[in-house]
Design a protein around this motif. Structure first.
Motif, PDB file in Angstrom:
ATOM      1  N   LYS A 118       0.826  -1.209   0.000  1.00  0.00           N
ATOM      2  CA  LYS A 118       0.000   0.000   0.000  1.00  0.00           C
ATOM      3  C   LYS A 118       0.860   1.260   0.000  1.00  0.00           C
ATOM      4  CE  LYS A 118      -4.077  -1.874   2.369  1.00  0.00           C
ATOM      5  NZ  LYS A 118      -4.881  -1.854   3.637  1.00  0.00           N
ATOM      6  N   ASN A 119       2.124   1.114   0.353  1.00  0.00           N
ATOM      7  CA  ASN A 119       3.033   2.254   0.401  1.00  0.00           C
ATOM      8  C   ASN A 119       3.438   2.645  -1.021  1.00  0.00           C
ATOM      9  OD1 ASN A 119       4.943   4.175   0.915  1.00  0.00           O
ATOM     10  ND2 ASN A 119       6.381   2.819   1.956  1.00  0.00           N
ATOM     11  N   PRO A 120       3.065   3.826  -1.505  1.00  0.00           N
ATOM     12  CA  PRO A 120       3.413   4.223  -2.874  1.00  0.00           C
ATOM     13  C   PRO A 120       4.916   4.306  -3.105  1.00  0.00           C
ATOM     14  CG  PRO A 120       2.554   6.101  -1.641  1.00  0.00           C
ATOM     15  CD  PRO A 120       2.313   4.887  -0.803  1.00  0.00           C
ATOM     16  N   GLY A 121       5.676   4.530  -2.022  1.00  0.00           N
ATOM     17  CA  GLY A 121       7.124   4.609  -2.175  1.00  0.00           C
ATOM     18  C   GLY A 121       7.744   3.295  -2.609  1.00  0.00           C
ATOM     19  N   ILE A 122       7.160   2.175  -2.180  1.00  0.00           N
ATOM     20  CA  ILE A 122       7.676   0.865  -2.566  1.00  0.00           C
ATOM     21  C   ILE A 122       7.479   0.633  -4.059  1.00  0.00           C
ATOM     22  CG2 ILE A 122       7.405  -1.624  -2.273  1.00  0.00           C
ATOM     23  CD1 ILE A 122       8.773  -0.358   0.078  1.00  0.00           C
ATOM     24  N   LEU A 123       6.280   0.912  -4.543  1.00  0.00           N
ATOM     25  CA  LEU A 123       5.988   0.699  -5.965  1.00  0.00           C
ATOM     26  C   LEU A 123       6.806   1.647  -6.842  1.00  0.00           C
ATOM     27  CD1 LEU A 123       2.106   0.197  -5.807  1.00  0.00           C
ATOM     28  CD2 LEU A 123       3.913  -1.532  -5.841  1.00  0.00           C
ATOM     29  N   THR A 124       6.944   2.896  -6.387  1.00  0.00           N
ATOM     30  CA  THR A 124       7.784   3.841  -7.135  1.00  0.00           C
ATOM     31  C   THR A 124       9.241   3.387  -7.129  1.00  0.00           C
ATOM     32  OG1 THR A 124       6.323   5.676  -6.526  1.00  0.00           O
ATOM     33  CG2 THR A 124       8.526   6.249  -7.268  1.00  0.00           C
ATOM     34  N   GLY A 125       9.697   2.882  -5.975  1.00  0.00           N
ATOM     35  CA  GLY A 125      11.063   2.371  -5.891  1.00  0.00           C
ATOM     36  C   GLY A 125      11.298   1.198  -6.819  1.00  0.00           C
ATOM     37  N   TYR A 126      10.310   0.292  -6.903  1.00  0.00           N
ATOM     38  CA  TYR A 126      10.411  -0.827  -7.839  1.00  0.00           C
ATOM     39  C   TYR A 126      10.544  -0.331  -9.273  1.00  0.00           C
ATOM     40  CZ  TYR A 126       9.856  -5.357  -5.536  1.00  0.00           C
ATOM     41  OH  TYR A 126      10.082  -6.514  -4.844  1.00  0.00           O
ATOM     42  N   ARG A 127       9.715   0.637  -9.632  1.00  0.00           N
ATOM     43  CA  ARG A 127       9.750   1.171 -10.999  1.00  0.00           C
ATOM     44  C   ARG A 127      11.115   1.777 -11.318  1.00  0.00           C
ATOM     45  NH1 ARG A 127       6.512   6.382 -11.396  1.00  0.00           N
ATOM     46  NH2 ARG A 127       8.498   7.116 -10.512  1.00  0.00           N
ATOM     47  N   ASN A 128      11.633   2.586 -10.407  1.00  0.00           N
ATOM     48  CA  ASN A 128      12.929   3.227 -10.634  1.00  0.00           C
ATOM     49  C   ASN A 128      14.061   2.211 -10.663  1.00  0.00           C
ATOM     50  OD1 ASN A 128      11.657   5.738 -10.642  1.00  0.00           O
ATOM     51  ND2 ASN A 128      11.932   6.012  -8.443  1.00  0.00           N
ATOM     52  N   THR A 129      14.004   1.227  -9.760  1.00  0.00           N
ATOM     53  CA  THR A 129      15.060   0.211  -9.722  1.00  0.00           C
ATOM     54  C   THR A 129      15.035  -0.658 -10.978  1.00  0.00           C
ATOM     55  OG1 THR A 129      15.101   0.137  -7.302  1.00  0.00           O
ATOM     56  CG2 THR A 129      15.932  -1.798  -8.455  1.00  0.00           C
ATOM     57  N   LEU A 130      13.855  -1.003 -11.463  1.00  0.00           N
ATOM     58  CA  LEU A 130      13.760  -1.791 -12.695  1.00  0.00           C
ATOM     59  C   LEU A 130      14.326  -1.015 -13.880  1.00  0.00           C
ATOM     60  CD1 LEU A 130      10.269  -3.510 -12.321  1.00  0.00           C
ATOM     61  CD2 LEU A 130      12.517  -4.591 -12.206  1.00  0.00           C
TER      62      LEU A 130
END
Length: 292
Positions: free
Chosen positions: A67-79
């Motif tokens: 639910k934390n938007p920072g995790i999903l954004t982090g995944y996108r940037n890391t990918l």
């Protein structure tokens, strides 16, 4: 009495005992984090000592993490960093290794000396930051990619692998009119797949786990890679916002399991890569070790 046979068996027992102990020491932290992430927060807080199984079973920590938007954004940037970065790493390292592996290149040994020199001496972090800032890469994901296009150690390993390819193949290709790009991409690289697999693993792990230079060059939170978000959660203890649905008294308890769930979410994807390159890994590493 066969003392030699007894000595061999004793040696085998000692070796297997030491290896088993090392396996437990290495594996237990991962198991601990896994068990803790699935445990009931209250039971985990109250538990003391070794953790050998989940205490209860709860997925609340994982629900809070995703639910934390920072995790999903982090995944996108890391990918993005992973895919673009590893592609550039392989391309640039292959070009550099090919040139340095050719015996007819002028001043080859001098080039290698200066390249290896950079492994031991460098300008320092402040000049590095000023250079990155000077070319306008601050607050840009390319700041974690372009300055690290080639890893010197990986370049040396790949050069060694390319030198192991028989010269006769290159000579035959040149007789058929092949240029250097054709030789590299049609002959050298297909014959060096074990070391390529090792390079993919090395560079992928480096990109996936990278946080230090991202913390220096990136200030925009929307550009934070996953590991920088994870660091913020673990060190800054910013788990309260991820447990908003819980009562204030329970947030600390849920926050502990959220930390472990975040570690799992950040670690499992890169662990899943290894089985696909395992069959090449040992051979590829040995190529770099056998011939200088």
């Amino acid at each position: 009495m066969n003392h030699t046979g007894f000595g061999d068996r004793l040696f085998d027992v000692l070796i297997y005992t030491v290896l088993t102990a090392l396996m437990i020491v290495t594996l237990y932290p991962l198991l601990y984090v896994t068990f803790a992430s699935f445990s009931e927060p209250g039971q985990l807080i109250a538990h003391k000592g070794a953790l050998l199984r989940p205490l209860g079973f709860s997925l609340e920590a994982y629900k809070s993490v995703f639910k934390n938007p920072g995790i999903l954004t982090g995944y996108r940037n890391t990918l993005f960093i992973l895919v673009v970065g590893v592609t550039i790493n392989l391309f640039m390292t292959s070009l550099g290794a090919y040139v340095l592996s050719r015996k007819q290149v002028m001043w080859n040994k001098l080039f290698i000396f200066f390249i290896v020199f950079t492994m031991f001496f460098h300008g320092g972090l402040i000049p590095f930051y000023l250079v990155v800032k000077g070319v306008g890469l601050i607050d840009n994901l390319l700041a974690t990619i372009i300055p690290f296009a080639i890893n010197t150690f990986n370049l040396i390993i790949m050069r060694t692998a390319f030198m192991a390819v028989p010269d006769s193949l290159e000579e035959s290709a040149k007789m058929d009119g092949a240029n250097h790009f054709t030789i590299l991409f049609r002959i050298i690289l297909p014959l060096s797949m074990p070391v390529i697999a090792v390079m993919i693993l090395y560079y992928a792990v480096e990109k996936w786990n990278g946080w230090f230079y991202a913390s220096i060059f990136i200030k925009d939170r929307d550009l934070f890679p996953l590991q920088l978000t994870l660091r913020e959660i673990l060190i800054a203890n910013s788990t309260d916002s991820m447990a908003e649905g819980a009562a204030a008294a329970d947030r600390h308890q849920i926050g502990e399991t959220i930390k472990y769930a975040t570690i799992m979410v950040a670690s499992v994807p890169i662990l899943c890569v290894y089985p696909f390159v395992q069959k090449y890994f040992v051979k590829g590493v040995m190529i770099g070790a056998l011939k200088g």
